[in-house]
Design a protein around this motif. Structure first.
Motif, PDB file in Angstrom:
ATOM      1  N   GLY A  66     -22.479  48.351 -20.067  1.00  0.00           N
ATOM      2  CA  GLY A  66     -21.403  47.376 -20.223  1.00  0.00           C
ATOM      3  C   GLY A  66     -20.139  47.767 -19.492  1.00  0.00           C
ATOM      4  N   VAL A  67     -19.177  46.856 -19.565  1.00  0.00           N
ATOM      5  CA  VAL A  67     -17.860  47.052 -18.957  1.00  0.00           C
ATOM      6  C   VAL A  67     -16.817  46.793 -20.042  1.00  0.00           C
ATOM      7  N   ARG A  68     -15.782  47.599 -20.060  1.00  0.00           N
ATOM      8  CA  ARG A  68     -14.707  47.495 -21.059  1.00  0.00           C
ATOM      9  C   ARG A  68     -13.351  47.379 -20.387  1.00  0.00           C
ATOM     10  N   LEU A  69     -12.414  46.850 -21.164  1.00  0.00           N
ATOM     11  CA  LEU A  69     -11.030  46.755 -20.715  1.00  0.00           C
ATOM     12  C   LEU A  69     -10.131  46.658 -21.923  1.00  0.00           C
ATOM     13  N   GLY A  70      -8.857  46.881 -21.709  1.00  0.00           N
ATOM     14  CA  GLY A  70      -7.840  46.660 -22.725  1.00  0.00           C
ATOM     15  C   GLY A  70      -6.860  45.635 -22.200  1.00  0.00           C
ATOM     16  N   VAL A  71      -6.416  44.748 -23.074  1.00  0.00           N
ATOM     17  CA  VAL A  71      -5.454  43.722 -22.679  1.00  0.00           C
ATOM     18  C   VAL A  71      -4.399  43.621 -23.772  1.00  0.00           C
ATOM     19  N   ARG A  72      -3.166  43.471 -23.371  1.00  0.00           N
ATOM     20  CA  ARG A  72      -2.092  43.352 -24.344  1.00  0.00           C
ATOM     21  C   ARG A  72      -2.216  42.046 -25.121  1.00  0.00           C
ATOM     22  N   ILE A  73      -1.908  42.116 -26.399  1.00  0.00           N
ATOM     23  CA  ILE A  73      -1.936  40.931 -27.252  1.00  0.00           C
ATOM     24  C   ILE A  73      -0.972  39.873 -26.716  1.00  0.00           C
ATOM     25  N   ALA A  74       0.139  40.293 -26.147  1.00  0.00           N
ATOM     26  CA  ALA A  74       1.143  39.348 -25.635  1.00  0.00           C
ATOM     27  C   ALA A  74       0.665  38.575 -24.405  1.00  0.00           C
ATOM     28  N   LEU A  75      -0.378  39.038 -23.741  1.00  0.00           N
ATOM     29  CA  LEU A  75      -0.821  38.415 -22.487  1.00  0.00           C
ATOM     30  C   LEU A  75      -2.006  37.480 -22.743  1.00  0.00           C
ATOM     31  N   VAL A  76      -1.708  36.360 -23.353  1.00  0.00           N
ATOM     32  CA  VAL A  76      -2.732  35.401 -23.767  1.00  0.00           C
ATOM     33  C   VAL A  76      -3.510  34.853 -22.567  1.00  0.00           C
ATOM     34  N   ALA A  77      -2.840  34.575 -21.475  1.00  0.00           N
ATOM     35  CA  ALA A  77      -3.537  34.050 -20.286  1.00  0.00           C
ATOM     36  C   ALA A  77      -4.570  35.050 -19.782  1.00  0.00           C
ATOM     37  N   ASN A  78      -4.249  36.327 -19.820  1.00  0.00           N
ATOM     38  CA  ASN A  78      -5.202  37.347 -19.388  1.00  0.00           C
ATOM     39  C   ASN A  78      -6.393  37.400 -20.341  1.00  0.00           C
ATOM     40  N   GLN A  79      -6.129  37.280 -21.636  1.00  0.00           N
ATOM     41  CA  GLN A  79      -7.225  37.255 -22.614  1.00  0.00           C
ATOM     42  C   GLN A  79      -8.161  36.085 -22.327  1.00  0.00           C
ATOM     43  N   LYS A  80      -7.592  34.932 -22.010  1.00  0.00           N
ATOM     44  CA  LYS A  80      -8.407  33.742 -21.718  1.00  0.00           C
ATOM     45  C   LYS A  80      -9.257  33.965 -20.471  1.00  0.00           C
ATOM     46  N   LEU A  81      -8.681  34.579 -19.444  1.00  0.00           N
ATOM     47  CA  LEU A  81      -9.432  34.882 -18.228  1.00  0.00           C
ATOM     48  C   LEU A  81     -10.631  35.766 -18.568  1.00  0.00           C
ATOM     49  N   PHE A  82     -10.387  36.852 -19.300  1.00  0.00           N
ATOM     50  CA  PHE A  82     -11.472  37.778 -19.613  1.00  0.00           C
ATOM     51  C   PHE A  82     -12.529  37.115 -20.496  1.00  0.00           C
ATOM     52  N   ASN A  83     -12.106  36.299 -21.463  1.00  0.00           N
ATOM     53  CA  ASN A  83     -13.060  35.555 -22.285  1.00  0.00           C
ATOM     54  C   ASN A  83     -13.925  34.654 -21.420  1.00  0.00           C
ATOM     55  N   ALA A  84     -13.318  33.960 -20.474  1.00  0.00           N
ATOM     56  CA  ALA A  84     -14.056  33.048 -19.591  1.00  0.00           C
ATOM     57  C   ALA A  84     -15.085  33.798 -18.746  1.00  0.00           C
ATOM     58  N   LEU A  85     -14.838  35.088 -18.512  1.00  0.00           N
ATOM     59  CA  LEU A  85     -15.763  35.910 -17.727  1.00  0.00           C
ATOM     60  C   LEU A  85     -16.793  36.628 -18.603  1.00  0.00           C
ATOM     61  N   GLY A  86     -16.800  36.311 -19.898  1.00  0.00           N
ATOM     62  CA  GLY A  86     -17.821  36.868 -20.781  1.00  0.00           C
ATOM     63  C   GLY A  86     -17.412  38.084 -21.581  1.00  0.00           C
ATOM     64  N   TYR A  87     -16.149  38.476 -21.542  1.00  0.00           N
ATOM     65  CA  TYR A  87     -15.677  39.629 -22.304  1.00  0.00           C
ATOM     66  C   TYR A  87     -15.313  39.184 -23.712  1.00  0.00           C
ATOM     67  N   ARG A  88     -15.658  40.018 -24.696  1.00  0.00           N
ATOM     68  CA  ARG A  88     -15.411  39.696 -26.094  1.00  0.00           C
ATOM     69  C   ARG A  88     -14.643  40.826 -26.766  1.00  0.00           C
ATOM     70  N   GLU A  89     -13.772  40.454 -27.681  1.00  0.00           N
ATOM     71  CA  GLU A  89     -12.987  41.439 -28.415  1.00  0.00           C
ATOM     72  C   GLU A  89     -13.911  42.325 -29.242  1.00  0.00           C
ATOM     73  N   ILE A  90     -13.693  43.637 -29.163  1.00  0.00           N
ATOM     74  CA  ILE A  90     -14.464  44.570 -29.981  1.00  0.00           C
ATOM     75  C   ILE A  90     -13.571  45.336 -30.953  1.00  0.00           C
ATOM     76  N   SER A  91     -12.278  45.417 -30.653  1.00  0.00           N
ATOM     77  CA  SER A  91     -11.349  46.095 -31.566  1.00  0.00           C
ATOM     78  C   SER A  91      -9.916  45.828 -31.114  1.00  0.00           C
ATOM     79  N   ARG A  92      -8.993  46.218 -31.982  1.00  0.00           N
ATOM     80  CA  ARG A  92      -7.561  46.148 -31.665  1.00  0.00           C
ATOM     81  C   ARG A  92      -6.966  47.509 -31.960  1.00  0.00           C
TER      82      ARG A  92
END
Length: 162
Positions: free
Chosen positions: A117-143
């Motif tokens: 797999g592939v992992r990344l971290g994204v700031r909670i404040a960066l909602v647009a970035n979260q949406k991009l990663f979700n659209a590419l198949g990335y799912r939240e695993i922890s905070r």
């Protein structure tokens, strides 16, 4: 790329690229200055710190358009997956799909290495970035919270590879 004469090349970074990577990261993250608490660690990147990471266990992929670096992403193996961070595209090169191409290159590298797999971290404040990663198949695993904070500041995401 709008002009058919544009040539885009994705390639592994070398130590000789360290200063340009630091400058690319700083320019790409400038839009977040003052928007993130705590401030992004991207602003502390230097040619020396990047060269040291590349000499240890990290890697990087650069995107060059017509011979000039216009984007990059840093990588390292983390918990058995390939982790990426500092995904950066120069403001003048945005809107060309380079972030997606760089993420694709990370996923290709993970598959080449046989990683699951592939992992990344994204700031909670960066909602647009979260949406991009979700659209590419990335799912939240922890905070998690950055050191010194009593609330979550970052989301860890993962995409399993087939």
């Amino acid at each position: 790329m709008n002009d058919p004469s544009d040539i885009l090349v994705l390639r592994p970074a070398t130590a000789a690229d360290a200063a340009t990577l630091a400058a690319t990261i700083a320019a790409a993250f400038e839009q977040y200055r003052g928007r993130l608490v705590p401030e992004s660690g991207a602003f502390r990147e230097t040619a020396g710190s990047i060269a040291a990471e590349l000499a240890k266990d990290a890697g990087a992929i650069v995107a060059e358009r017509n011979g000039a670096i216009v984007g990059c992403v840093m990588t390292k193996v983390y918990e058995g997956d390939l982790y990426f961070g500092r995904l950066s595209v120069l403001p003048t090169a945005r809107g060309l799909g380079l972030a997606g191409r760089l993420i694709e290159a990370v996923e290709t590298e993970a598959r080449r290495r046989g990683l699951p797999g592939v992992r990344l971290g994204v700031r909670i404040a960066l909602v647009a970035n979260q949406k991009l990663f979700n659209a590419l198949g990335y799912r939240e695993i922890s905070r998690e919270a950055h050191p010194g904070f009593d609330h979550y500041t970052s989301i860890n995401m993962r995409k399993g590879l087939k």
